[in-house]
Enzyme design. Structure first.
Site, PDB file in Angstrom:
ATOM      1  N   LYS A 272       0.838  -1.205   0.000  1.00  0.00           N
ATOM      2  CA  LYS A 272       0.000   0.000   0.000  1.00  0.00           C
ATOM      3  C   LYS A 272       0.875   1.257   0.000  1.00  0.00           C
ATOM      4  CE  LYS A 272      -2.126   2.037   3.477  1.00  0.00           C
ATOM      5  NZ  LYS A 272      -2.944   2.255   4.658  1.00  0.00           N
TER       6      LYS A 272
ATOM      7  N   ASP B  67      -6.485   0.674   0.459  1.00  0.00           N
ATOM      8  CA  ASP B  67      -6.638   0.940   1.890  1.00  0.00           C
ATOM      9  C   ASP B  67      -8.028   0.500   2.339  1.00  0.00           C
ATOM     10  OD1 ASP B  67      -8.431   2.857   1.075  1.00  0.00           O
ATOM     11  OD2 ASP B  67      -7.580   4.462   2.297  1.00  0.00           O
TER      12      ASP B  67
END
Ligand code: SF4
Length: 208
Positions: free
Chosen positions: A115, A133
């Protein structure tokens, strides 16, 4: 999916990273600091942090208590300061103080997962990246853009692959921004505001 995305493009025509930064190093640091807090709050501490420690070498050599004092408002400041110093030392020792440009290299850094790496690639290096996310997971699930939409423990890497396969690489970063913005503004975790949602006519999870 693509019709719904077109509505998100209309709703958020010019999405951008909510973290303030001017260099890849600053974005990497800000992204690591954004765990368990808001981007807005991170932006309140990073000006002092970046001014005090302008490069990886100075941050790696910092007194941990000085870093903790600056980032204290973010919470978990002891652990976060430790992460930052470890990250800065790895950049100094293995990458000559520079942030690497590839996913394979970025994820070798301590505390950097896919991420964070995708945030840096997409926003600092303009290399296609699709950060997944909590908002991206929730919104893509409610819209059933992914096959494991009803999984209690969806796999972010699988989501990244499945969603990216449906969009051209040059759209990935903005796509992630728009899903995050939509999740924050309307498709809230607890009480999504379906009545005000531009996707309500086609969303399978729309509530009356
Ligand atoms: S209709 Fe409701 S559940 Fe569906 S995307 Fe919009 S806010 Fe989320």
């Amino acid at each position: 999916m693509h019709d719904e995305y077109a509505l998100l493009v209309t709703a958020f025509p010019h999405p951008k990273c909510a973290l303030d930064f001017t260099t890849p190093l600053q974005l990497l640091i800000a992204t690591v600091l954004s765990a368990q807090t808001t981007d807005k709050r991170v932006n309140t501490v990073t000006p002092e942090l970046f001014a005090t420690f302008p490069d990886a070498a100075s941050l790696a050599a910092a007194n941990p208590e000085t870093v903790e004092g600056i980032i204290r408002p973010l919470g978990f400041y002891h652990a976060k300061a430790k992460h930052l110093l470890g990250l800065a030392a790895a950049l100094r020792d293995r990458f000559d103080g520079e942030v690497p440009h590839t996913m394979d290299e970025l994820v070798t850094l301590p505390g950097v997962g896919r991420k964070t790496a995708n945030v840096v690639l997409g926003n600092a290096f303009h290399t296609p990246g699709f950060p997944v996310d909590t908002h991206v997971i929730r919104v893509t699930g409610r819209l059933r853009w992914r096959t494991d939409w009803n999984s209690a423990h969806p796999d972010p890497v699988r989501i990244e692959k499945e969603i990216c396969a449906c969009f051209p690489p040059e759209e990935w970063t903005d796509l992630s921004h728009r899903l995050i913005l939509h999740g924050r503004a309307t498709c809230h975790a607890r009480r999504p505001d379906c009545a005000a949602c531009p996707l309500r006519d086609t969303c399978p999870s729309a509530m009356p």
